[in-house]
Design a protein around this motif. Structure first.
Motif, PDB file in Angstrom:
ATOM      1  N   GLU A 145       0.803  -1.184  -0.178  1.00 43.27           N
ATOM      2  CA  GLU A 145       0.128   0.068  -0.088  1.00 43.27           C
ATOM      3  C   GLU A 145       0.793   1.251   0.043  1.00 43.27           C
ATOM      4  OE1 GLU A 145      -3.240   0.843   2.551  1.00 43.27           O
ATOM      5  OE2 GLU A 145      -3.544  -1.150   2.610  1.00 43.27           O
ATOM      6  N   ARG A 178      -0.537   7.525   1.543  1.00 38.83           N
ATOM      7  CA  ARG A 178      -2.041   8.282   0.986  1.00 38.83           C
ATOM      8  C   ARG A 178      -1.532   9.557   0.277  1.00 38.83           C
ATOM      9  NH1 ARG A 178      -6.267   7.951   4.405  1.00 38.83           N
ATOM     10  NH2 ARG A 178      -7.194   9.552   3.053  1.00 38.83           N
ATOM     11  N   SER A 179      -2.087   9.682  -0.859  1.00 39.73           N
ATOM     12  CA  SER A 179      -2.207  10.907  -1.585  1.00 39.73           C
ATOM     13  C   SER A 179      -2.511  12.210  -0.946  1.00 39.73           C
ATOM     14  CB  SER A 179      -2.522  11.031  -3.036  1.00 39.73           C
ATOM     15  OG  SER A 179      -4.007  11.103  -3.045  1.00 39.73           O
ATOM     16  N   GLU A 193      -4.125  14.540  -2.497  1.00 37.34           N
ATOM     17  CA  GLU A 193      -5.263  14.926  -3.009  1.00 37.34           C
ATOM     18  C   GLU A 193      -6.366  14.378  -1.941  1.00 37.34           C
ATOM     19  OE1 GLU A 193      -3.160  13.936  -4.895  1.00 37.34           O
ATOM     20  OE2 GLU A 193      -2.236  15.779  -5.612  1.00 37.34           O
ATOM     21  N   SER A 194      -6.131  12.705  -1.694  1.00 38.03           N
ATOM     22  CA  SER A 194      -7.135  12.104  -1.085  1.00 38.03           C
ATOM     23  C   SER A 194      -7.297  12.567   0.446  1.00 38.03           C
ATOM     24  CB  SER A 194      -6.932  10.602  -1.234  1.00 38.03           C
ATOM     25  OG  SER A 194      -5.777  10.320  -0.150  1.00 38.03           O
ATOM     26  N   VAL A 195      -6.174  13.095   1.054  1.00 36.95           N
ATOM     27  CA  VAL A 195      -6.264  13.650   2.353  1.00 36.95           C
ATOM     28  C   VAL A 195      -6.744  14.988   2.557  1.00 36.95           C
ATOM     29  CG1 VAL A 195      -4.714  14.350   4.610  1.00 36.95           C
ATOM     30  CG2 VAL A 195      -4.249  12.121   3.039  1.00 36.95           C
ATOM     31  N   GLN A 196      -6.450  15.770   1.331  1.00 41.23           N
ATOM     32  CA  GLN A 196      -7.235  16.953   1.252  1.00 41.23           C
ATOM     33  C   GLN A 196      -8.802  16.693   1.334  1.00 41.23           C
ATOM     34  OE1 GLN A 196      -5.238  18.737  -2.343  1.00 41.23           O
ATOM     35  NE2 GLN A 196      -4.393  20.262  -0.869  1.00 41.23           N
ATOM     36  N   ARG A 197      -9.330  15.976   0.523  1.00 43.26           N
ATOM     37  CA  ARG A 197     -10.550  15.685   0.121  1.00 43.26           C
ATOM     38  C   ARG A 197     -11.244  15.380   1.494  1.00 43.26           C
ATOM     39  NH1 ARG A 197     -10.804  11.562  -3.569  1.00 43.26           N
ATOM     40  NH2 ARG A 197      -9.032  12.613  -4.655  1.00 43.26           N
ATOM     41  N   GLU A 198     -10.717  14.139   2.182  1.00 42.46           N
ATOM     42  CA  GLU A 198     -11.234  13.476   3.193  1.00 42.46           C
ATOM     43  C   GLU A 198     -11.385  14.294   4.337  1.00 42.46           C
ATOM     44  OE1 GLU A 198      -9.923   9.464   4.247  1.00 42.46           O
ATOM     45  OE2 GLU A 198     -10.608   9.736   6.069  1.00 42.46           O
ATOM     46  N   TYR A 199     -10.301  15.258   4.616  1.00 48.58           N
ATOM     47  CA  TYR A 199     -10.350  16.092   5.728  1.00 48.58           C
ATOM     48  C   TYR A 199     -10.780  17.545   5.549  1.00 48.58           C
ATOM     49  CZ  TYR A 199      -8.287  11.850   7.735  1.00 48.58           C
ATOM     50  OH  TYR A 199      -8.031  10.704   8.233  1.00 48.58           O
ATOM     51  N   LYS A 219       3.111  16.082   2.591  1.00 48.05           N
ATOM     52  CA  LYS A 219       3.197  14.610   2.717  1.00 48.05           C
ATOM     53  C   LYS A 219       4.671  14.156   2.989  1.00 48.05           C
ATOM     54  CE  LYS A 219       2.603  10.867  -0.718  1.00 48.05           C
ATOM     55  NZ  LYS A 219       3.492  10.278  -1.690  1.00 48.05           N
TER      56      LYS A 219
END
Ligand SMILES: Cc1ncc(COP(=O)(O)O)c(C=O)c1O
Length: 365
Positions: free
Chosen positions: A15, A18-19, A21-27, A34
């Motif tokens: 794995e 985390r990217s 973008e995905s952390v920006q979106r989720e939180y 990073k």
């Protein structure tokens, strides 16, 4: 017979971190640091970017299998081109080593909590995978030598090691090497070589040039080219000749090769990257120690922090994420109580420290 061999069915996939973008979106965050994949926070070598732009007009043609980069590296290290291989990242070469040399009855030997990329590749081959424990977060080369059996085919050593950041010394390697039979292949993974090479205790494997040692290096770290996938290896010509039989004929890509050749010449970028990293390591180490954390002294571009247990480590990772700092949990490596933090820009290092202060306080409650 099952469709999926048991070695694959039982494998936990690699794995990646985390990217952003995905952390920006989720939180719902605007800025995310990073610090999870040991990348170069300065970006890519500018010379490499220029060279890639210059190579665009050749994209209708198949690449040359890394021939030009191999020639450049052979000249730089005073070797024959037959001693050099290039691939889509050093992991690609690692994968080819596993496919080329391992038979079903062979076993692979390394340390506990070894670089996850190697663990996944070796385990996917379905051979016996054996480890010895760390000694004070260092490879225990004495124990590794003692663990060699008739079936041992490959010993994997990363120096500096990911995830601990530690090195083994020349003296330790010399004593170890004397105890390794010639039939055993040693992979010396030097992905973080540039960060450690000026340490007089560091054994640069190119000074040895043993017939059963394959050195692996990469452009993914100090040269800032993780996204183009370019790495290389040095070994005896017979080993390389066999690896070339197995390697996908057209890797590395034209752009990756052009980037690698140009990056090698970009001494200024490497120098600036080393300075930023040294500053970051000093800052993170000192501040984490002040917070009362168990930090392992590092010779690479990241530090490993050990918590009392896996629950606290996981809490800290999650808390840091909510504050926009991505670090690497090491559960998948087999070290659930540890996390790994890459050095970043000066601003991101400061951001990480502020977030860690809060996360540690919260995790202890
Ligand atoms: C020890 C080690 N080897 C190899 C790699 C992978 O390098 P590459 O990007 O060249 O495949 C990494 C990347 O994290 C690493 O830490």
């Amino acid at each position: 017979m099952p469709l999926v061999p048991p070695a694959i069915a039982g494998l936990t996939p690699y794995e990646p971190g985390r990217s952003i973008e995905s952390v920006q979106r989720e939180y719902g965050l605007t800025h995310v640091a990073k610090l999870a994949s040991n990348e170069n926070p300065m970006g890519a070598s500018p010379r490499a970017l220029e060279a890639m732009a210059g190579a665009m007009h050749q994209l209708n043609l198949y690449p040359d299998g890394g021939r030009k980069l191999r020639e450049v590296l052979a000249r730089a290290y005073d070797l024959k081109v037959e001693n050099v291989i290039a691939g889509s990242g050093s992991e690609s070469i690692m994968s080819n080593i596993i496919r080329t040399f391992l038979c079903d009855e062979d076993e692979v030997l390394t340390t506990e909590g070894a670089f996850i990329g190697f663990q996944v590749l070796a385990k996917s081959r379905g051979v016996r995978y054996r480890t010895v424990p760390y000694r004070n977060w260092h490879y225990d080369l004495t124990a590794l030598a003692a663990a060699i059996t008739e079936r041992t085919k490959i010993i994997y050593l990363a120096n500096p090691n990911n995830p601990t950041g530690t090195i083994f010394t020349r003296q330790e390697f010399d004593a170890f090497y004397k105890r390794v039979p010639e039939r055993v292949l040693i992979i010396l993974d030097e992905a973080y070589f540039e960060y450690a090479k000026d340490n007089p205790r560091y054994p640069d494997s190119m000074h040895y040039r043993y017939d059963n040692v394959i050195t692996l290096r990469t452009f993914s770290k100090i040269y800032g080219l993780a996204g183009v996938r370019i790495g290389y290896g040095f070994a005896h010509e017979e080993l390389i000749a066999n690896l070339l039989k197995v390697k996908l004929p057209f890797e590395p890509s034209t752009l990756a090769q052009a980037a690698g050749i140009a990056a090698l010449a970009d001494k200024e970028f490497v120098h600036r990257s080393l300075e930023l990293n040294a500053r970051g390591l000093r800052l993170l180490m000192a501040a984490f120690q002040e917070m009362g954390l168990q930090v392992v002294p590092s010779e690479a571009n990241f530090v490993m922090v050990e918590f009392p247990d896996g629950i606290q480590a996981a809490r800290v990772v999650e808390d840091l994420l909510t504050q926009g700092v991505i670090v690497r949990p090491l559960k998948a490596f087999g070290l659930p109580q540890c996390i790994r933090i890459s050095t970043g820009t000066d601003e991101d290092n400061e951001r990480c420290l502020a977030a860690m202060q809060k996360a540690v306080l919260a995790a202890r409650v």
